[in-house]
Write an enzyme that holds these catalytic residues in place. Structure first.
Site, PDB file in Angstrom:
ATOM      1  CD  GLN A  53      -5.327  23.521 -34.291  1.00  0.00           C
ATOM      2  OE1 GLN A  53      -4.739  24.530 -33.892  1.00  0.00           O
ATOM      3  NE2 GLN A  53      -6.646  23.389 -34.206  1.00  0.00           N
ATOM      4  N   GLY A  99      -5.369  24.360 -26.386  1.00  0.00           N
ATOM      5  CA  GLY A  99      -5.047  25.737 -26.058  1.00  0.00           C
ATOM      6  C   GLY A  99      -5.674  26.713 -27.026  1.00  0.00           C
ATOM      7  CG  ASN A 122     -12.970  25.348 -27.572  1.00  0.00           C
ATOM      8  OD1 ASN A 122     -13.133  26.222 -28.418  1.00  0.00           O
ATOM      9  ND2 ASN A 122     -12.345  25.573 -26.437  1.00  0.00           N
ATOM     10  CG  HIS A 140     -11.462  19.083 -26.128  1.00  0.00           C
ATOM     11  ND1 HIS A 140     -10.401  19.490 -25.369  1.00  0.00           N
ATOM     12  CD2 HIS A 140     -11.591  19.999 -27.117  1.00  0.00           C
ATOM     13  CE1 HIS A 140      -9.913  20.622 -25.848  1.00  0.00           C
ATOM     14  NE2 HIS A 140     -10.620  20.951 -26.914  1.00  0.00           N
ATOM     15  N   GLY A 173     -11.074  26.814 -33.537  1.00  0.00           N
ATOM     16  CA  GLY A 173     -11.342  27.728 -34.627  1.00  0.00           C
ATOM     17  C   GLY A 173     -10.356  27.584 -35.767  1.00  0.00           C
ATOM     18  CG  PHE A 174      -6.778  28.221 -36.095  1.00  0.00           C
ATOM     19  CD1 PHE A 174      -6.139  28.913 -37.114  1.00  0.00           C
ATOM     20  CD2 PHE A 174      -7.218  28.934 -34.993  1.00  0.00           C
ATOM     21  CE1 PHE A 174      -5.949  30.286 -37.039  1.00  0.00           C
ATOM     22  CE2 PHE A 174      -7.036  30.313 -34.900  1.00  0.00           C
ATOM     23  CZ  PHE A 174      -6.398  30.977 -35.920  1.00  0.00           C
ATOM     24  CB  SER A 211      -9.392  25.987 -25.827  1.00  0.00           C
ATOM     25  OG  SER A 211      -8.500  24.919 -25.609  1.00  0.00           O
ATOM     26  N   GLY A 253      -5.865  30.308 -29.632  1.00  0.00           N
ATOM     27  CA  GLY A 253      -5.108  31.045 -30.631  1.00  0.00           C
ATOM     28  C   GLY A 253      -4.689  30.237 -31.842  1.00  0.00           C
ATOM     29  CB  CYS A 278      -7.554  20.767 -29.191  1.00  0.00           C
ATOM     30  SG  CYS A 278      -8.677  22.031 -29.835  1.00  0.00           S
ATOM     31  CG  LEU A 279      -2.687  24.927 -29.818  1.00  0.00           C
ATOM     32  CD1 LEU A 279      -2.982  25.613 -31.148  1.00  0.00           C
ATOM     33  CD2 LEU A 279      -2.550  25.972 -28.707  1.00  0.00           C
ATOM     34  CD  GLU A 299     -10.417  17.092 -22.689  1.00  0.00           C
ATOM     35  OE1 GLU A 299     -10.879  18.225 -22.910  1.00  0.00           O
ATOM     36  OE2 GLU A 299      -9.903  16.399 -23.589  1.00  0.00           O
TER      37      GLU A 299
END
Length: 367
Positions: free
Chosen positions: A261, A229, A299, A343, A301-302, A51, A231, A257-258, A345
């Site tokens: 989203q 992940g 973790n 997260h 940023g979006f 990530s 980006g 997380c990603l 985990e």
């Protein structure tokens, strides 16, 4: 004596601001988005987390490297950050089960790191002005040329990075005789996620980021997982389409997380780049279903749009971040689908969120 030999280095932010430091070992330049992590431990896991691909990591803990490294404490097969920025770098280390020094680990993976930086000042600057692209360099007399190069580095906003970290070929994790089969889409998956699923009796097949739903469903899994992940999530058109199709057939689906989203985008919820993101191991979350607080590892940023989520007829917000009220978890009312922005985990000390894996397995068993 080691300190006296350190070469001058600096951080150049895209707005022209400069912070000074010393090179830990490797010389040269490294570009990426500068961000910070507030964790007191876990630097090796951070550096190998997919990530963080393409980011210059500022560690707010004053001492980095003091407990060395361990071959088992990695989240992928290589370092994923673009470079390291820290205050005090420990060339010596002390821990019974260490396999070596962080210095050797960074040199092995050819990572540029700089120390002796006023990280408190740098982090304050990022908090005030937002995450931005930067370069760390030992080429301290080449500022103008570095500014030209830095201007060409693409913004994280709109940047697809899952393809840079995803597996190239499918692979299996766990006991092939397990009663539960989970198909995982790797858009930057961490090893400990797979360990958590496997130890709960699942056999996991991990697929490349651009795998179609038809290919994943041909294995006839009992449930699906969308990974964390790096980006911007919006360019991940293939993964969003996969999520839509999983939702349509109403198979158990869990995203982290990603992946969270991507599930939101599959439901028509927009995402946005945060001012400076959430990165650390002590972020407070409220579980709105139980009323219990959780201390979590984060973790990202979006984030997903809260107003749109609240207005969606088939989505329910299950978790919120207590620092800024951003959405930290959702579930679908009519489908077997849920996701979280953090997260579970990671378990950096607190194990508050590990129940989410149990919840996913129960969803599969009851489907």
């Amino acid at each position: 004596m080691k300190y006296q030999k350190l070469k001058k280095a600096l951080i150049l932010l895209e707005d022209g601001t400069i912070f000074h430091g010393k090179a830990v070992g490797k010389e040269g330049s490294a570009f990426g988005e500068v961000c910070f992590n507030t964790g007191m431990t876990g630097y090796q896991e951070i550096f190998t987390d997919p990530s963080y691909y393409g980011q210059l990591m500022v560690t707010t803990n004053a001492h980095i490297g003091n407990y060395g490294v361990n071959d088992q404490e990695v989240e992928s097969d290589s370092i994923k950050i673009s470079g390291l920025i820290c205050r005090n770098f420990s060339y010596d280390y002390s821990r019974e089960d260490s396999n070596g020094s962080l210095e050797d680990f960074l040199n092995k993976h050819n990572l540029l790191a700089i120390s002796d930086v006023d990280t408190r000042s740098l982090v304050t600057y990022i908090r005030d002005n937002g995450a931005m692209n930067a370069v760390i360099t030992t080429e301290v007399d080449n500022i103008e040329q570095l500014k030209v190069q830095l201007a060409k580095v693409p913004s994280m906003n709109g940047l697809e990075l899952a393809s840079k970290v995803s597996t190239k070929e499918p692979y299996f994790v766990g006991d092939e005789n397990a009663t539960i089969k989970i198909a995982a889409l790797d858009i930057g998956i961490k090893k400990n996620i797979l360990r958590n699923l496997a130890k709960r009796g699942a056999y996991i097949k991990v697929y490349p980021y651009n795998t179609s739903f038809e290919d994943m469903s041909s294995w006839n899994p009992d449930g699906y997982f969308l990974s964390n992940g790096p980006g911007d999530p919006e360019p991940l058109k293939s993964a969003i389409q996969v999520a839509k199709q999983i939702i349509e057939v109403n198979k158990p689906l869990f995203g982290i997380c990603l992946g969270h989203q991507v599930i939101a985008l599959a439901n028509g919820i927009s995402t946005y780049k945060m001012h400076h993101g959430h990165r650390g191991i002590n972020h407070p979350i409220m579980n709105l279903e139980t009323g219990k607080g959780e201390i979590t590892s984060q973790n990202h940023g979006f984030a997903i749009n809260r107003e749109e989520t609240e207005a969606h007829p088939d989505l329910e917000i299950t978790h919120v971040h207590l620092n800024d009220n951003t959405v930290a978890g959702i579930k679908m009312k009519s489908k077997n689908v849920f996701s979280v922005q953090y997260h579970p985990e990671a378990s950096p000390g607190p194990h508050d969120s590990s129940y989410l894996f149990d919840q996913f397995i129960e969803n599969i068993k009851s489907n």
